[in-house]
Design a protein around this motif. Structure first.
Motif, short mmCIF file in Angstrom:
data_model
loop_
_atom_site.label_atom_id
_atom_site.label_comp_id
_atom_site.label_asym_id
_atom_site.label_seq_id
_atom_site.Cartn_x
_atom_site.Cartn_y
_atom_site.Cartn_z
N LYS A 33 0.87 -1.18 0.00
CA LYS A 33 0.00 0.00 0.00
C LYS A 33 0.91 1.23 0.00
O LYS A 33 1.96 1.21 0.64
CB LYS A 33 -0.87 0.04 1.26
CG LYS A 33 -1.89 -1.04 1.34
CD LYS A 33 -2.91 -0.78 2.43
CE LYS A 33 -2.38 -1.10 3.79
NZ LYS A 33 -3.40 -1.04 4.85
N PRO A 34 0.51 2.30 -0.68
CA PRO A 34 1.33 3.52 -0.63
C PRO A 34 1.44 4.03 0.81
O PRO A 34 0.50 3.93 1.59
CB PRO A 34 0.55 4.50 -1.49
CG PRO A 34 -0.31 3.66 -2.36
CD PRO A 34 -0.64 2.44 -1.56
N ASN A 35 2.61 4.53 1.15
CA ASN A 35 2.87 5.06 2.49
C ASN A 35 3.31 6.51 2.41
O ASN A 35 4.06 6.87 1.52
CB ASN A 35 4.00 4.27 3.17
CG ASN A 35 3.66 2.83 3.38
OD1 ASN A 35 2.91 2.50 4.27
ND2 ASN A 35 4.22 1.96 2.54
N GLN A 36 2.85 7.30 3.38
CA GLN A 36 3.31 8.68 3.47
C GLN A 36 3.49 9.02 4.95
O GLN A 36 2.62 8.75 5.76
CB GLN A 36 2.30 9.64 2.84
CG GLN A 36 2.79 11.09 2.88
CD GLN A 36 1.82 12.03 2.20
OE1 GLN A 36 0.71 12.22 2.68
NE2 GLN A 36 2.24 12.60 1.08
N ILE A 37 4.62 9.60 5.25
CA ILE A 37 4.93 10.07 6.60
C ILE A 37 5.24 11.56 6.49
O ILE A 37 5.99 11.98 5.61
CB ILE A 37 6.15 9.34 7.20
CG1 ILE A 37 5.93 7.84 7.26
CG2 ILE A 37 6.52 9.91 8.55
CD1 ILE A 37 5.08 7.35 8.39
N VAL A 38 4.69 12.35 7.41
CA VAL A 38 4.94 13.79 7.43
C VAL A 38 5.42 14.16 8.83
O VAL A 38 4.81 13.77 9.82
CB VAL A 38 3.67 14.59 7.08
CG1 VAL A 38 3.94 16.09 7.13
CG2 VAL A 38 3.13 14.18 5.71
N HIS A 39 6.54 14.88 8.90
CA HIS A 39 7.09 15.33 10.18
C HIS A 39 7.39 16.82 10.11
O HIS A 39 7.78 17.33 9.06
CB HIS A 39 8.40 14.60 10.51
CG HIS A 39 8.23 13.20 10.94
ND1 HIS A 39 7.83 12.84 12.19
CD2 HIS A 39 8.39 12.04 10.25
CE1 HIS A 39 7.77 11.53 12.27
NE2 HIS A 39 8.10 11.02 11.11
N GLU A 40 7.24 17.47 11.23
CA GLU A 40 7.68 18.86 11.34
C GLU A 40 9.21 18.84 11.47
O GLU A 40 9.77 17.98 12.15
CB GLU A 40 7.08 19.51 12.59
CG GLU A 40 5.57 19.59 12.57
CD GLU A 40 5.03 20.63 11.62
OE1 GLU A 40 5.67 21.69 11.47
OE2 GLU A 40 3.98 20.37 11.02
N ILE A 41 9.85 19.79 10.84
CA ILE A 41 11.31 19.87 10.91
C ILE A 41 11.69 21.35 10.86
O ILE A 41 11.05 22.13 10.16
CB ILE A 41 11.95 19.03 9.79
CG1 ILE A 41 13.39 18.71 10.10
CG2 ILE A 41 11.78 19.67 8.45
CD1 ILE A 41 13.91 17.51 9.37
N ASP A 42 12.72 21.72 11.61
CA ASP A 42 13.02 23.15 11.75
C ASP A 42 14.31 23.59 11.05
O ASP A 42 14.90 24.59 11.41
CB ASP A 42 13.08 23.51 13.23
CG ASP A 42 14.18 22.77 13.98
OD1 ASP A 42 14.80 21.86 13.39
OD2 ASP A 42 14.40 23.10 15.16
N TYR A 43 14.76 22.83 10.06
CA TYR A 43 15.95 23.24 9.32
C TYR A 43 15.84 22.75 7.88
O TYR A 43 15.01 21.91 7.55
CB TYR A 43 17.23 22.71 9.97
CG TYR A 43 17.39 21.21 9.88
CD1 TYR A 43 18.20 20.64 8.90
CD2 TYR A 43 16.75 20.36 10.76
CE1 TYR A 43 18.35 19.27 8.80
CE2 TYR A 43 16.91 18.99 10.68
CZ TYR A 43 17.70 18.45 9.69
OH TYR A 43 17.84 17.10 9.60
N LYS A 44 16.67 23.29 7.02
CA LYS A 44 16.68 22.95 5.60
C LYS A 44 17.45 21.65 5.39
O LYS A 44 18.59 21.52 5.81
CB LYS A 44 17.33 24.09 4.81
CG LYS A 44 17.40 23.86 3.34
CD LYS A 44 16.12 24.28 2.67
CE LYS A 44 16.30 24.22 1.16
NZ LYS A 44 15.25 23.53 0.50
N ILE A 45 16.81 20.70 4.74
CA ILE A 45 17.43 19.40 4.46
C ILE A 45 18.15 19.46 3.12
O ILE A 45 17.64 20.04 2.16
CB ILE A 45 16.37 18.29 4.43
CG1 ILE A 45 15.66 18.21 5.76
CG2 ILE A 45 16.99 16.94 4.08
CD1 ILE A 45 14.45 17.32 5.73
N LYS A 46 19.31 18.83 3.07
CA LYS A 46 20.06 18.71 1.82
C LYS A 46 20.06 17.24 1.40
O LYS A 46 19.87 16.36 2.24
CB LYS A 46 21.50 19.20 2.03
CG LYS A 46 21.59 20.65 2.47
CD LYS A 46 23.02 21.06 2.75
CE LYS A 46 23.55 20.33 3.91
NZ LYS A 46 23.92 20.89 5.11
#
Length: 168
Positions: free
Chosen positions: A94-107
């Motif tokens: 099944k398709p999965n999606q996770i969403v998290h709050e994050i306080d910096y720019k990801i590279k």
């Protein structure tokens, strides 16, 4: 003289056949590569709650082949959210999606993908026994987020349902 012409003619025919074969192989590989990356770019169209833009894509990974099936994972960042989508074309997934709050720019170098087999071993992304992927997000060389995405949820649910029904 006729024998020389036949030999040259056979050589030319062989070269032509090899050239055609190489062309067909390259065309097939080009088409499959385009199809795979097109699917990864459009993974957000699978009914996920959050539909991140293509521009917010940080990293993506795919594994598999036409016989064993293909698995896709994409990591996005929109404002203060990191969104990870995972999907495969297996009937047991099944398709999965996770969403998290994050306080910096990801590279892109902050993301690590680890493909795991049914024995919990890290394996090559094209291994036939992959059952999930682990996505690690780093900050200053420390893991700040780890998520695992299974590619066999429906199979596990079916086994659980079976045991629930057969319980005395």
């Amino acid at each position: 003289m006729n024998d020389d012409k036949r030999v040259n003619s056979k050589k030319q025919l062989r070269r032509l056949l090899v050239s055609i074969l190489v062309f067909i192989i390259l065309l097939t590989l080009t088409y499959k590569t385009y199809f795979i990356w097109k699917n990864v770019d459009h993974i957000q169209q699978l009914g996920f709650k959050y539909k991140p833009s293509k521009e917010s894509l940080i990293a993506k990974e795919f594994s598999g082949n036409e016989v064993d099936g293909q698995r896709f994972v994409a990591v996005y960042q929109e404002k203060n959210k990191i969104i990870i989508n995972a999907y495969s074309d297996f009937k047991s997934d099944k398709p999965n999606q996770i969403v998290h709050e994050i306080d910096y720019k990801i590279k892109p170098e902050d993301i690590k993908f680890t493909w795991i087999d049914f024995l919990e071993n890290a394996v090559d992304k094209n291994d036939n026994n992959i059952i999930y992927i682990q996505v690690d997000v780093f900050r200053d060389d420390k893991i700040v987020l780890t998520e695992k995405f299974s590619f066999v949820e429906k199979s596990v649910e079916a086994v659980n349902d079976y045991f629930k029904k057969t319980k005395p």
